[in-house]
Design an enzyme around this catalytic site. Structure first.
Site, PDB file in Angstrom:
ATOM      1  N   ALA A  32      25.706   8.528  57.644  1.00  0.00           N
ATOM      2  CA  ALA A  32      24.821   8.888  56.534  1.00  0.00           C
ATOM      3  C   ALA A  32      23.881   7.719  56.259  1.00  0.00           C
ATOM      4  CB  ALA A  32      25.618   9.273  55.293  1.00  0.00           C
ATOM      5  N   GLU A  35      18.035   3.117  54.557  1.00  0.00           N
ATOM      6  CA  GLU A  35      17.301   1.886  54.830  1.00  0.00           C
ATOM      7  C   GLU A  35      18.193   0.655  54.710  1.00  0.00           C
ATOM      8  OE1 GLU A  35      14.303  -0.686  55.884  1.00  0.00           O
ATOM      9  OE2 GLU A  35      14.387   1.498  56.073  1.00  0.00           O
ATOM     10  N   HIS A  37      21.348   0.376  55.679  1.00  0.00           N
ATOM     11  CA  HIS A  37      22.007   0.209  56.975  1.00  0.00           C
ATOM     12  C   HIS A  37      21.026  -0.310  58.025  1.00  0.00           C
ATOM     13  CE1 HIS A  37      24.509   3.513  55.121  1.00  0.00           C
ATOM     14  NE2 HIS A  37      25.453   2.671  55.484  1.00  0.00           N
ATOM     15  N   GLY A 147      26.407  -5.626  54.137  1.00  0.00           N
ATOM     16  CA  GLY A 147      25.537  -5.682  52.971  1.00  0.00           C
ATOM     17  C   GLY A 147      26.264  -6.210  51.751  1.00  0.00           C
ATOM     18  N   ASP A 150      28.241  -3.938  48.584  1.00  0.00           N
ATOM     19  CA  ASP A 150      29.698  -3.863  48.499  1.00  0.00           C
ATOM     20  C   ASP A 150      30.233  -5.298  48.450  1.00  0.00           C
ATOM     21  OD1 ASP A 150      30.185  -0.905  48.808  1.00  0.00           O
ATOM     22  OD2 ASP A 150      29.028  -1.285  50.609  1.00  0.00           O
ATOM     23  N   MET A 184      20.607   1.175  47.201  1.00  0.00           N
ATOM     24  CA  MET A 184      20.727   2.251  48.178  1.00  0.00           C
ATOM     25  C   MET A 184      22.190   2.507  48.507  1.00  0.00           C
ATOM     26  SD  MET A 184      17.634   2.048  50.889  1.00  0.00           S
ATOM     27  CE  MET A 184      15.955   2.413  50.338  1.00  0.00           C
ATOM     28  N   ARG A 187      25.848   7.765  48.676  1.00  0.00           N
ATOM     29  CA  ARG A 187      26.263   8.662  47.596  1.00  0.00           C
ATOM     30  C   ARG A 187      25.118   9.016  46.654  1.00  0.00           C
ATOM     31  NH1 ARG A 187      31.230   5.583  48.244  1.00  0.00           N
ATOM     32  NH2 ARG A 187      32.927   7.029  48.732  1.00  0.00           N
TER      33      ARG A 187
END
Length: 277
Positions: A32, A35, A37, A147, A150, A184, A187
């Site tokens: 899913a 940007e 990722h 990232g 998290d 981003m 979810r």
């Protein structure tokens, strides 16, 4: 772009490239893609000669009743996006490949993962540490790109790599935000228009804490109170805290490197965000 579904061919490809003197980076994802990722892929390609992405919705990091069954899986779109970024290889294992019958070995979560997300979702980080460690055995990359959205997960992985003497370097990457400031996330697509407006209170609460801190307010209780005041429209607030940025332990005043973290439910969607103070 090469795609692999089996462990041995994926590992052999990685080791063969490294034996030729090339460096390999890995970007673990659950698909899913957005940007955020893709920014990790670009960072990986800027540092390493080759970059591999994984797409695997890891069942062990979802608790009963969480959104595993409805987690989006737009595989064709994800692969097209990765192809557009010039990714060198993608690993696409099944649940049965990653967790064969009789599987029973898990990685213990380090202390930095016990609070906050670890308290709200007790199963989560055990699943994360286990699957990331498995990826590092399958794809023994030189660098791995995570990232900072998290934030606690990043710290957990860093501690695991340190504690288990894993050779892969962990490279933190900046949060990527929507034009309106929303961090981003895969979810975000669950949010209605009205819910999205409420979701902006997460980044707004962090900005409030940062502005207060920049203006000289160092009392954590006051910063957290201001954050909570911004989040009253959320369906449920799991936490809004300011803690030590390295250990995630509570502090009373901001006299060290600190981070503000928030987790809240907007409708049925749980969102997280953070900001270094």
């Amino acid at each position: 772009m090469k795609t692999f579904t089996e462990i041995s061919p994926m590992r052999d490809w990685c080791r063969a490239r490294q034996s030729e003197g090339q460096t390999v980076g890995i970007v673990p994802t659950m698909g899913a893609l957005h940007e955020g990722h893709l920014s990790l892929v670009r960072r990986g390609k800027s540092i390493c000669d080759l970059c591999v992405a994984t797409i695997f919705v890891n069942p062990t990091q979802f608790a009963p009743g969480e959104d595993l069954s409805r987690y989006p899986r737009p595989l064709d779109r994800d692969l097209e996006m990765l192809r557009g970024e010039g990714i060198d290889a993608v690993f696409l294992p099944t649940d049965e490949i990653m967790y064969p019958e009789g599987f029973g070995t898990y990685v213990t979560v380090p202390p930095v993962g016990m609070s906050l997300e670890g308290a709200s979702r007790p199963e989560h980080f055990r699943g994360v540490t286990t699957v990331v460690n498995k990826f590092f055995q399958i794809i023994p990359a030189d660098s791995a790109f995570f990232g900072q959205k998290d934030y606690q997960q990043l710290r957990v992985v860093e501690h695991m790599v340190r504690d288990l003497n894993i050779a892969t370097e962990i490279v933190p990457c900046d949060i990527v935000r929507e034009h309106d400031g929303l961090a981003m996330s895969s979810r975000n697509r669950y949010l209605s228009d009205d819910e999205r407006k409420i979701a902006l209170s997460l980044s707004r609460s962090l900005a409030t804490a940062a502005e207060m801190c920049d203006s000289g307010e160092t009392r954590v209780a006051m910063l957290e109170q201001a954050m909570r005041s911004e989040l009253t429209a959320c369906t449920k607030l799991d936490y809004a805290v300011v803690v030590d940025a390295d250990t995630l332990e509570p502090i009373e005043v901001v006299d060290c490197r600190a981070v503000a973290l928030v987790a809240a439910h907007v409708g049925t969607t749980r969102l997280i965000d953070n900001r270094i103070l």
